[in-house]
Design a protein around this motif. Sequence first.
Motif, PDB file in Angstrom:
ATOM      1  N   GLU A 202       0.820  -1.209   0.000  1.00  0.00           N
ATOM      2  CA  GLU A 202       0.000   0.000   0.000  1.00  0.00           C
ATOM      3  C   GLU A 202       0.853   1.257   0.000  1.00  0.00           C
ATOM      4  N   LEU A 203       0.295   2.290  -0.611  1.00  0.00           N
ATOM      5  CA  LEU A 203       0.920   3.611  -0.629  1.00  0.00           C
ATOM      6  C   LEU A 203      -0.171   4.664  -0.488  1.00  0.00           C
TER       7      LEU A 203
ATOM      8  N   MET B   9      -1.893   8.031  -1.597  1.00  0.00           N
ATOM      9  CA  MET B   9      -2.092   8.504  -2.970  1.00  0.00           C
ATOM     10  C   MET B   9      -0.961   9.431  -3.410  1.00  0.00           C
ATOM     11  N   GLN B  10      -0.520  10.327  -2.548  1.00  0.00           N
ATOM     12  CA  GLN B  10       0.553  11.257  -2.919  1.00  0.00           C
ATOM     13  C   GLN B  10       1.872  10.513  -3.135  1.00  0.00           C
ATOM     14  N   GLU B  11       2.136   9.495  -2.328  1.00  0.00           N
ATOM     15  CA  GLU B  11       3.354   8.695  -2.514  1.00  0.00           C
ATOM     16  C   GLU B  11       3.316   7.972  -3.856  1.00  0.00           C
ATOM     17  N   LEU B  12       2.154   7.434  -4.194  1.00  0.00           N
ATOM     18  CA  LEU B  12       2.005   6.758  -5.480  1.00  0.00           C
ATOM     19  C   LEU B  12       2.199   7.748  -6.615  1.00  0.00           C
ATOM     20  N   ALA B  13       1.592   8.910  -6.496  1.00  0.00           N
ATOM     21  CA  ALA B  13       1.741   9.946  -7.535  1.00  0.00           C
ATOM     22  C   ALA B  13       3.208  10.300  -7.728  1.00  0.00           C
ATOM     23  N   ASP B  14       3.911  10.523  -6.630  1.00  0.00           N
ATOM     24  CA  ASP B  14       5.332  10.890  -6.719  1.00  0.00           C
ATOM     25  C   ASP B  14       6.168   9.766  -7.328  1.00  0.00           C
ATOM     26  N   SER B  15       5.830   8.530  -7.017  1.00  0.00           N
ATOM     27  CA  SER B  15       6.657   7.408  -7.471  1.00  0.00           C
ATOM     28  C   SER B  15       6.488   7.094  -8.952  1.00  0.00           C
ATOM     29  N   ILE B  16       5.371   7.508  -9.534  1.00  0.00           N
ATOM     30  CA  ILE B  16       5.169   7.218 -10.959  1.00  0.00           C
ATOM     31  C   ILE B  16       5.106   8.483 -11.810  1.00  0.00           C
ATOM     32  N   GLY B  17       5.346   9.634 -11.189  1.00  0.00           N
ATOM     33  CA  GLY B  17       5.439  10.875 -11.953  1.00  0.00           C
ATOM     34  C   GLY B  17       4.125  11.439 -12.442  1.00  0.00           C
ATOM     35  N   LEU B  18       3.062  11.234 -11.679  1.00  0.00           N
ATOM     36  CA  LEU B  18       1.765  11.809 -12.028  1.00  0.00           C
ATOM     37  C   LEU B  18       1.371  12.845 -10.989  1.00  0.00           C
TER      38      LEU B  18
ATOM     39  N   THR C 260     -11.820  -0.154  -9.930  1.00  0.00           N
ATOM     40  CA  THR C 260     -12.957  -0.647 -10.712  1.00  0.00           C
ATOM     41  C   THR C 260     -12.650  -2.008 -11.319  1.00  0.00           C
ATOM     42  N   ASP C 261     -11.406  -2.215 -11.731  1.00  0.00           N
ATOM     43  CA  ASP C 261     -10.988  -3.494 -12.308  1.00  0.00           C
ATOM     44  C   ASP C 261     -10.638  -4.536 -11.253  1.00  0.00           C
ATOM     45  N   GLY C 262     -10.728  -4.170  -9.980  1.00  0.00           N
ATOM     46  CA  GLY C 262     -10.438  -5.110  -8.899  1.00  0.00           C
ATOM     47  C   GLY C 262      -8.951  -5.344  -8.658  1.00  0.00           C
ATOM     48  N   LEU C 263      -8.113  -4.472  -9.203  1.00  0.00           N
ATOM     49  CA  LEU C 263      -6.667  -4.651  -9.078  1.00  0.00           C
ATOM     50  C   LEU C 263      -6.106  -3.983  -7.822  1.00  0.00           C
ATOM     51  N   THR C 264      -6.857  -3.021  -7.297  1.00  0.00           N
ATOM     52  CA  THR C 264      -6.490  -2.357  -6.047  1.00  0.00           C
ATOM     53  C   THR C 264      -7.767  -2.110  -5.258  1.00  0.00           C
ATOM     54  N   ARG C 265      -7.574  -1.688  -4.005  1.00  0.00           N
ATOM     55  CA  ARG C 265      -8.686  -1.228  -3.178  1.00  0.00           C
ATOM     56  C   ARG C 265      -8.193  -0.033  -2.380  1.00  0.00           C
TER      57      ARG C 265
ATOM     58  N   LYS D 161      -4.301   6.046  11.551  1.00  0.00           N
ATOM     59  CA  LYS D 161      -3.886   7.151  12.414  1.00  0.00           C
ATOM     60  C   LYS D 161      -4.483   8.485  11.981  1.00  0.00           C
ATOM     61  N   ASP D 162      -4.763   8.618  10.701  1.00  0.00           N
ATOM     62  CA  ASP D 162      -5.277   9.866  10.148  1.00  0.00           C
ATOM     63  C   ASP D 162      -6.375   9.496   9.162  1.00  0.00           C
ATOM     64  N   ARG D 163      -7.602   9.553   9.601  1.00  0.00           N
ATOM     65  CA  ARG D 163      -8.727   9.080   8.780  1.00  0.00           C
ATOM     66  C   ARG D 163      -8.877   9.864   7.475  1.00  0.00           C
ATOM     67  N   ARG D 164      -8.148  10.956   7.343  1.00  0.00           N
ATOM     68  CA  ARG D 164      -8.205  11.711   6.087  1.00  0.00           C
ATOM     69  C   ARG D 164      -7.255  11.117   5.054  1.00  0.00           C
ATOM     70  N   GLY D 165      -6.259  10.362   5.504  1.00  0.00           N
ATOM     71  CA  GLY D 165      -5.284   9.786   4.590  1.00  0.00           C
ATOM     72  C   GLY D 165      -5.848   8.567   3.884  1.00  0.00           C
ATOM     73  N   VAL D 166      -5.737   8.544   2.571  1.00  0.00           N
ATOM     74  CA  VAL D 166      -6.252   7.437   1.774  1.00  0.00           C
ATOM     75  C   VAL D 166      -5.081   6.672   1.180  1.00  0.00           C
ATOM     76  N   TYR D 167      -5.125   5.365   1.343  1.00  0.00           N
ATOM     77  CA  TYR D 167      -4.136   4.470   0.772  1.00  0.00           C
ATOM     78  C   TYR D 167      -4.739   3.733  -0.415  1.00  0.00           C
ATOM     79  N   THR D 168      -3.904   3.372  -1.350  1.00  0.00           N
ATOM     80  CA  THR D 168      -4.272   2.442  -2.407  1.00  0.00           C
ATOM     81  C   THR D 168      -3.508   1.162  -2.130  1.00  0.00           C
ATOM     82  N   VAL D 169      -4.220   0.043  -2.134  1.00  0.00           N
ATOM     83  CA  VAL D 169      -3.650  -1.247  -1.757  1.00  0.00           C
ATOM     84  C   VAL D 169      -3.816  -2.216  -2.918  1.00  0.00           C
ATOM     85  N   ILE D 170      -2.745  -2.887  -3.301  1.00  0.00           N
ATOM     86  CA  ILE D 170      -2.818  -3.873  -4.381  1.00  0.00           C
ATOM     87  C   ILE D 170      -3.562  -5.112  -3.886  1.00  0.00           C
TER      88      ILE D 170
END
Length: 141
Positions: free
Chosen positions: A48-49, A51-60, A74-79, A85-94
């Motif tokens: 998991e990362l 969203m901002q970490e993912l954006a930085d790591s792939i240049g988007l 939507t394709d079921g590849l992540t959730r 600790k911070d309910r405002r922080g959203v992670y993307t998980v493979i």
Amino acid sequence: MDAKLWEQVVVLHARVEHDLGRTLQRRHGIGLSEYRALSRLAVAPDGELRMQELADSIGLNQSSVSRLAVRLETDGLTRRDLCPKDRRGVYTVITDDGRARLTEAARTYDQALTTALEKAAGDPQLAEVATALGAIPTPVG
């Protein structure tokens, strides 16, 4: 680096990216950004990362990675998951399906990359920079 060599790098990059994206889409139903996101998630702690970490790591940018995350989810590849600790922080998980798609696509990616660089090495305008990458042996003859 001189301007001519830089222009070759830019052209090589564009051609390789185009070939990789087209091949991944055709064979696995994912684009190059999706592949890169799955690759980064697969090696991240707990898969998991933020969203901002993912954006930085792939240049988007944040907006682009948000749309990307929706497509992957939507394709079921992540959730999505909330940071405990911070309910405002959203992670993307493979997901397991995401790992399976990445495993299948990785072979295609490697083959397509090799093919694209070999093709570039045969192009007189790009041979110098393609060979300089070290991925392609210097042509003999």
